[in-house]
Write a protein that holds these residues in place. Sequence first.
Motif, PDB file in Angstrom:
ATOM      1  N   LYS A   1       0.834  -1.206   0.000  1.00 47.78           N
ATOM      2  CA  LYS A   1       0.000   0.000   0.000  1.00 47.78           C
ATOM      3  C   LYS A   1       0.864   1.249   0.000  1.00 47.78           C
ATOM      4  O   LYS A   1       0.590   2.215  -0.723  1.00 47.78           O
ATOM      5  CB  LYS A   1      -0.933  -0.016   1.218  1.00 47.78           C
ATOM      6  CG  LYS A   1      -1.870   1.164   1.284  1.00 47.78           C
ATOM      7  CD  LYS A   1      -2.817   1.172   0.098  1.00 47.78           C
ATOM      8  CE  LYS A   1      -3.807   2.299   0.191  1.00 47.78           C
ATOM      9  NZ  LYS A   1      -4.709   2.335  -0.964  1.00 47.78           N
TER      10      LYS A   1
ATOM     11  N   SER B   1       3.906   1.529  -1.163  1.00 48.62           N
ATOM     12  CA  SER B   1       4.526   1.623  -2.491  1.00 48.62           C
ATOM     13  C   SER B   1       3.541   2.181  -3.503  1.00 48.62           C
ATOM     14  O   SER B   1       3.894   3.026  -4.334  1.00 48.62           O
ATOM     15  CB  SER B   1       5.022   0.252  -2.943  1.00 48.62           C
ATOM     16  OG  SER B   1       6.040  -0.210  -2.090  1.00 48.62           O
ATOM     17  N   GLN B   2       2.308   1.715  -3.449  1.00 45.92           N
ATOM     18  CA  GLN B   2       1.268   2.215  -4.350  1.00 45.92           C
ATOM     19  C   GLN B   2       1.045   3.707  -4.138  1.00 45.92           C
ATOM     20  O   GLN B   2       0.987   4.478  -5.102  1.00 45.92           O
ATOM     21  CB  GLN B   2      -0.036   1.464  -4.115  1.00 45.92           C
ATOM     22  CG  GLN B   2      -1.211   2.011  -4.908  1.00 45.92           C
ATOM     23  CD  GLN B   2      -2.547   1.461  -4.436  1.00 45.92           C
ATOM     24  OE1 GLN B   2      -2.610   0.555  -3.606  1.00 45.92           O
ATOM     25  NE2 GLN B   2      -3.614   2.012  -4.955  1.00 45.92           N
ATOM     26  N   LEU B   3       0.927   4.130  -2.898  1.00 48.71           N
ATOM     27  CA  LEU B   3       0.712   5.549  -2.602  1.00 48.71           C
ATOM     28  C   LEU B   3       1.871   6.403  -3.107  1.00 48.71           C
ATOM     29  O   LEU B   3       1.652   7.489  -3.656  1.00 48.71           O
ATOM     30  CB  LEU B   3       0.525   5.752  -1.099  1.00 48.71           C
ATOM     31  CG  LEU B   3      -0.790   5.259  -0.519  1.00 48.71           C
ATOM     32  CD1 LEU B   3      -0.743   5.264   1.005  1.00 48.71           C
ATOM     33  CD2 LEU B   3      -1.951   6.096  -1.029  1.00 48.71           C
TER      34      LEU B   3
ATOM     35  N   ARG C   1       3.910   5.669  -5.617  1.00 49.13           N
ATOM     36  CA  ARG C   1       3.852   5.692  -7.092  1.00 49.13           C
ATOM     37  C   ARG C   1       2.792   6.677  -7.581  1.00 49.13           C
ATOM     38  O   ARG C   1       3.011   7.414  -8.539  1.00 49.13           O
ATOM     39  CB  ARG C   1       3.529   4.304  -7.635  1.00 49.13           C
ATOM     40  CG  ARG C   1       4.697   3.390  -7.790  1.00 49.13           C
ATOM     41  CD  ARG C   1       4.366   2.149  -8.610  1.00 49.13           C
ATOM     42  NE  ARG C   1       3.139   1.506  -8.192  1.00 49.13           N
ATOM     43  CZ  ARG C   1       3.023   0.609  -7.193  1.00 49.13           C
ATOM     44  NH1 ARG C   1       4.085   0.280  -6.496  1.00 49.13           N
ATOM     45  NH2 ARG C   1       1.871   0.059  -6.904  1.00 49.13           N
ATOM     46  N   GLU C   2       1.636   6.663  -6.924  1.00 49.84           N
ATOM     47  CA  GLU C   2       0.519   7.512  -7.346  1.00 49.84           C
ATOM     48  C   GLU C   2       0.716   8.976  -6.960  1.00 49.84           C
ATOM     49  O   GLU C   2       0.070   9.848  -7.542  1.00 49.84           O
ATOM     50  CB  GLU C   2      -0.786   6.999  -6.739  1.00 49.84           C
ATOM     51  CG  GLU C   2      -1.209   5.648  -7.289  1.00 49.84           C
ATOM     52  CD  GLU C   2      -2.405   5.059  -6.558  1.00 49.84           C
ATOM     53  OE1 GLU C   2      -2.886   5.676  -5.571  1.00 49.84           O
ATOM     54  OE2 GLU C   2      -2.860   3.985  -6.963  1.00 49.84           O
ATOM     55  N   ASN C   3       1.573   9.242  -5.997  1.00 52.09           N
ATOM     56  CA  ASN C   3       1.782  10.604  -5.488  1.00 52.09           C
ATOM     57  C   ASN C   3       3.273  10.883  -5.344  1.00 52.09           C
ATOM     58  O   ASN C   3       3.777  11.078  -4.230  1.00 52.09           O
ATOM     59  CB  ASN C   3       1.086  10.758  -4.130  1.00 52.09           C
ATOM     60  CG  ASN C   3      -0.377  10.420  -4.206  1.00 52.09           C
ATOM     61  OD1 ASN C   3      -1.180  11.219  -4.671  1.00 52.09           O
ATOM     62  ND2 ASN C   3      -0.741   9.229  -3.765  1.00 52.09           N
TER      63      ASN C   3
ATOM     64  N   GLN D   1       4.651  13.798  -3.100  1.00 49.83           N
ATOM     65  CA  GLN D   1       4.134  13.891  -1.737  1.00 49.83           C
ATOM     66  C   GLN D   1       5.048  13.132  -0.770  1.00 49.83           C
ATOM     67  O   GLN D   1       5.840  12.294  -1.179  1.00 49.83           O
ATOM     68  CB  GLN D   1       2.721  13.311  -1.659  1.00 49.83           C
ATOM     69  CG  GLN D   1       1.715  14.022  -2.534  1.00 49.83           C
ATOM     70  CD  GLN D   1       1.482  15.455  -2.089  1.00 49.83           C
ATOM     71  OE1 GLN D   1       1.337  15.715  -0.902  1.00 49.83           O
ATOM     72  NE2 GLN D   1       1.484  16.380  -3.031  1.00 49.83           N
TER      73      GLN D   1
END
Length: 75
Positions: free
Chosen positions: A26, A28-30, A32-34, A37
């Motif tokens: 999760k 890592s996903q966050l 990648r998506e941001n 940030q």
Amino acid sequence: MNTNVFDGPQQDIPAVLMNRDRRVAKQSQLLRENPNQVLVAAKLNIPGPFKTSPLIRRFFEAGLHRLEDQWLVTG
């Protein structure tokens, strides 16, 4: 109020490792998506097979609220 810190469900090692892997995925996903940030991860390292209880949850939430309050003061 129940003051027994370890009054919660037991976790075995495979469950603890699965939760860790899910948390890392999760995060890592966050990231990648941001990409611009900052990710702040707050967790408690609880020894033994009891990883959560009402008292542990209250302790964690109190610490999280204190951190958020400090961000508001310094932000």
